[in-house]
Structures are given as C-alpha cells and as structure tokens.
Design a protein around this motif. Structure first.
Motif, PDB file in Angstrom:
ATOM      1  N   PRO A  80      40.159  36.712  31.889  1.00 48.08           N
ATOM      2  CA  PRO A  80      39.487  36.613  30.586  1.00 48.08           C
ATOM      3  C   PRO A  80      38.587  35.387  30.437  1.00 48.08           C
ATOM      4  CG  PRO A  80      41.812  37.149  30.305  1.00 48.08           C
ATOM      5  CD  PRO A  80      41.623  36.769  31.730  1.00 48.08           C
ATOM      6  N   TYR A  81      38.861  34.313  31.219  1.00 47.13           N
ATOM      7  CA  TYR A  81      38.150  33.052  30.998  1.00 47.13           C
ATOM      8  C   TYR A  81      37.183  32.645  32.116  1.00 47.13           C
ATOM      9  CZ  TYR A  81      41.142  32.037  26.971  1.00 47.13           C
ATOM     10  OH  TYR A  81      41.771  32.077  25.743  1.00 47.13           O
ATOM     11  N   PHE A  82      37.205  33.326  33.260  1.00 45.57           N
ATOM     12  CA  PHE A  82      36.399  32.825  34.379  1.00 45.57           C
ATOM     13  C   PHE A  82      34.901  32.874  34.090  1.00 45.57           C
ATOM     14  CE2 PHE A  82      35.775  37.251  35.359  1.00 45.57           C
ATOM     15  CZ  PHE A  82      34.616  37.309  36.131  1.00 45.57           C
ATOM     16  N   ALA A 140      48.147  45.767  34.658  1.00 45.56           N
ATOM     17  CA  ALA A 140      47.072  46.223  33.761  1.00 45.56           C
ATOM     18  C   ALA A 140      45.899  45.247  33.753  1.00 45.56           C
ATOM     19  CB  ALA A 140      47.620  46.399  32.347  1.00 45.56           C
ATOM     20  N   THR A 141      46.202  43.946  33.737  1.00 38.36           N
ATOM     21  CA  THR A 141      45.142  42.934  33.740  1.00 38.36           C
ATOM     22  C   THR A 141      44.328  43.012  35.027  1.00 38.36           C
ATOM     23  OG1 THR A 141      46.499  41.472  32.360  1.00 38.36           O
ATOM     24  CG2 THR A 141      44.655  40.471  33.526  1.00 38.36           C
ATOM     25  N   ILE A 173      45.437  42.066  24.721  1.00 35.97           N
ATOM     26  CA  ILE A 173      46.749  42.709  24.595  1.00 35.97           C
ATOM     27  C   ILE A 173      47.598  42.474  25.837  1.00 35.97           C
ATOM     28  CG2 ILE A 173      47.939  44.935  24.351  1.00 35.97           C
ATOM     29  CD1 ILE A 173      45.465  45.880  22.752  1.00 35.97           C
ATOM     30  N   THR A 174      47.013  42.695  27.018  1.00 38.34           N
ATOM     31  CA  THR A 174      47.798  42.594  28.258  1.00 38.34           C
ATOM     32  C   THR A 174      48.199  41.163  28.605  1.00 38.34           C
ATOM     33  OG1 THR A 174      45.808  42.434  29.664  1.00 38.34           O
ATOM     34  CG2 THR A 174      46.645  44.639  29.189  1.00 38.34           C
ATOM     35  N   TYR A 207      40.787  37.433  41.812  1.00 39.37           N
ATOM     36  CA  TYR A 207      41.638  37.317  40.633  1.00 39.37           C
ATOM     37  C   TYR A 207      42.390  38.617  40.350  1.00 39.37           C
ATOM     38  CZ  TYR A 207      39.500  32.820  39.381  1.00 39.37           C
ATOM     39  OH  TYR A 207      39.102  31.503  39.370  1.00 39.37           O
ATOM     40  N   SER A 208      41.733  39.751  40.529  1.00 37.19           N
ATOM     41  CA  SER A 208      42.362  41.050  40.249  1.00 37.19           C
ATOM     42  C   SER A 208      43.494  41.330  41.232  1.00 37.19           C
ATOM     43  CB  SER A 208      41.311  42.164  40.326  1.00 37.19           C
ATOM     44  OG  SER A 208      40.270  41.947  39.392  1.00 37.19           O
TER      45      SER A 208
END
Length: 429
Positions: free
Chosen positions: A26-28, A84-85, A110-111, A179-180
């Motif tokens: 979310p922040y990269f 999920a993320t 949410i995740t 990251y994933s």
C-alpha cells in the motif's frame, strides 16, 4: 510459563517480518513516486486519492477489526490477509486503469487492517507471558524497524540495478513482484508455524470468546477506566508519530539544512526505532510497563521543549540532531508500549480484539486530525513560527499523556502488584 517468549522467538520473527511486509504494497508508491505516476499514467491528484481510498478503508477497518479478530482464528486471519494482499499486488502487474487501482487500494485497507492488524496484536500477546509483554512488543516494534531498514535497502538496490540495466517500469515491476511474493510466502509460514494459544481462563470467558461477538464484553470493557486511559495514551503518543516528519522541513527552514541532510534526518527515524522499541521492551519488563511509559513521556517532553527553544542557527545543527534523536527514540519507545500495557489493565488475551476496538478508534484518530492541525498551523503562522506552534501542541499532548500515565498507575495498582509477585515466584522457581 517460564521462558514462553524465548520458545516462541521463531514465530515472533515471522510475525515481525509479516507485520512490516504487508504494508509495503500500500505504501511503496511513495518511495517510487514519479516512476509509479508515469507507469500507471496518473495525475498527482489521482495519486493522492489512492492514499485517501486506503485511509478511509483503514478507518472503517479499525472499527470492525476487533470484532473480526475475536470471532475467527488468528492463524487463519493472518494467513488469509497476507495471501489476499499478495494476490492484489500481482494485479498491479496488469497496470490497470485508475478506477481499478482505486479498488485495489481500498481492498488493501481491509486486508492489511480489518483482518490483519488486531489479529497480529493478539498473536504477539499470546507468544509471551504476562511479565514478558514489554519484551514481546518491544522486540516486535523494534524488529519491524530493523526489517524496514533491511527491506528498503535491498529493494532500492534491486530497483536501481534493474532501472539502469532495463527500464524504470520493469524495475518497478520487479519491486511489485518481490513484495507480492513475500506476502504470500509469509502467509504460508504463519499457517505452518503459528499455534493458537490454549485458553486457560475461566469457563465464562471461554464460552464468551467462542461466540460471534458478545456486546456484554464490549460494554464491560467500555465501563473500565483503564480502557479510556489506554486510548488517551495511544492518542497522545501516536500524534507525535503522525507529525514527526515535519521536523525535516523545519530543519531546512530554521537551521538551513541542505536537502540531503534533511532527507537523512527523515531516514534517521528508522535507525532510532529499534533502539527505542528494544530498549522500551527490555526496561519495561524490569521496572514495569507503566513506569517505562512515564519515562518515555518525560524524555519526549524534554526533546520537544528543546526543539522549540533551540535557536535556529546553522551552528546548532549537531545539537538539533541530538534532540531529534531523543524525540525519535522516546516516540518509538512509547509506540512499543501501546498494547504491552494492556497486561496491567487486566484484559485476557482472548478478548484483545474487543479491547482494541475503542483503543484504535480513539487512539489512531490522530491520523485524521493531526495533518489538518499541522497544515492549519503552517498556513496561519509564517516562517518557522508555524512549526513551533505545532511542536508546542505536541508538547501539550505529551504532558496530557504523562498525566494520564500517572493516573493509570493509581488505577492499576493491585494488578501491577500481582504481576511483580508472579515474576518473583517465577525467578524463585
């Protein structure tokens, strides 16, 4: 119970890494702002809206996170959140249009919060005995800081190499893949390593903790003065965490710091984080968590007061660095105690999620109002005056936190005596 945390160190390390890595997706975009902007063909306004979509869903998630954490198994929540993320991260590789990006960032709210954050706090609490909570959360917060330093250095190196050899967009793709993949791998590791704690409490709590959600427990928690005191402690210390990055432009405006030095001051906070967190955890378990909180507020007040009165001259730049280090270390020391102090409030681990609901709604509200307060200060007062007014407000909140911590000690006197007695019995055995 002896050595419970030591036996769970491998699991704690996995939780630490997971607690850092899940927020990288979310922040990269902030670290690769221009490249992300061009690769996804966004405007600056659209880029900012992605953060807003994530923030709004985070706020909603804080409200319901406790309900979710106490209803489902911690292991399943943590693993599913990471899966999920990571899967949502892979969808970025399609370089989707802006509306789809907006949905992805909203889903991450949410995740990474609703199904993850409170469950993570509950997991960390379960790994340590009552007199090891300080160490558990100190190592947790400090470890997240250390993991951030290592992760950012490795990924930045990878990005720089691939950007030079191939292109910026392919380098960004590699960052997204890394990251994933890490999120999904960590999900599998938690599924294999983490063991749900055995409920050793009364039959009443066992029965209630197995229900979908018990409003009677929430009502009882809201009636406890420690709940509101803990919320104020989080609010007053988290306000500093939401505002510390204003120190960087202040150093430039007041002390003539160069752009490089100012950027270094920003990164410096991450190097102070392990010191403050580890130190807070170790010392807190020795002298008592609330005693550590009082010390943390006192040191933070000294650092802020010095920052306000220090003359804005280039010759004082080294002294400025010392006071900034004091602020950073005490700030992260207090952050490490946010949930460790719950042991003195006599909250069972099984209802951590329910306890966290009011704490996070009130405590983390600074994430909403502090940027507004800071912006208003800087717009209303020109030059460095706006920064000094902001730091004065933070100093006032710090003093409120200090007074709250003193009241906390009076309210939790009996429970703290019981913890000390239990520790002596463990040492004797």
């Amino acid at each position: 119970m002896k050595g419970k945390l030591r036996k769970n160190i491998p699991t704690l390390i996995i939780l630490i890494i997971a607690g850092e890595m899940i927020y990288t997706l979310p922040y990269f975009r902030n670290y690769y702002y221009d490249v992300f902007l061009n690769a996804f063909q966004l405007t600056n306004t659209q880029m900012g809206t992605l953060g807003s979509a994530y923030g709004v869903c985070c706020l909603i998630s804080y409200i319901f996170g406790g309900y979710v954490a106490d209803r489902w198994k911690t292991k399943h929540l943590l693993s599913i959140s990471l899966f999920a993320t990571g899967i949502l991260g892979f969808t970025l590789l399609l370089y989707p249009p802006y509306p789809v990006l907006l949905l992805i960032y909203a889903a991450w709210g949410i995740t990474s919060i609703m199904t993850f954050w409170v469950a993570l706090i509950k997991a960390v609490r379960s790994l340590a005995s009552e007199n090891e909570q300080g160490k558990a959360f100190g190592f947790f917060e400090g470890g997240r800081g250390a993991a951030k330093i290592i992760e950012s250095a490795l990924v930045l190196g990878l990005f720089a190499f691939l950007a030079k050899q191939l292109s910026d967009k392919l380098a960004l793709t590699s960052v997204i893949i890394f990251y994933s993949v890490m999120c999904i791998l960590l999900g599998f590791m938690i599924m294999l390593l983490y063991k749900e704690p055995v409920n050793n409490n009364s039959d009443e709590i066992k029965e209630k903790s197995n229900k979908k959600f018990d409003w009677a427990i929430l009502l009882r928690i809201l009636k406890m003065p420690t709940t509101w005191l803990a919320a104020i402690l989080i609010l007053t210390s988290y306000a500093m965490i939401n505002s510390f990055y204003y120190i960087t432009p202040y150093a430039t405006a007041a002390f003539g710091a160069s752009t490089i030095i100012a950027a270094a001051l920003g990164y410096f906070s991450q190097y102070c984080r392990p010191i403050g967190s580890f130190g807070s955890g170790i010392i807190g378990d020795r002298i008592g968590i609330s005693n550590m909180v009082i010390i943390g507020y006192c040191v933070l007040a000294i650092g802020l007061a010095a920052l306000i009165v220090l003359p804005g001259k280039p010759s004082f730049i080294l002294l400025l660095l010392v006071f900034i280090a004091i602020i950073y270390i005490s700030m992260y020391a207090l952050q490490a105690t946010h949930f460790a102090i719950l042991v003195e409030g006599d909250y069972p681990v099984e209802i951590t999620g329910t306890v966290a609901m009011p704490l996070m709604i009130i405590g983390y509200s600074g994430e909403i109002f502090m940027p507004i307060v800071a912006g208003a200060c800087l717009d209303h007062w020109s030059g460095t005056d706006g920064y000094k007014v902001l730091f004065s407000i933070l100093l006032g909140l710090t003093i409120v936190g200090l007074i709250t911590a003193i009241i906390w000690q009076r309210v939790t006197k009996e429970k703290r005596k019981a913890i000390v007695l239990q520790k002596r019995e463990m040492i004797a055995s």
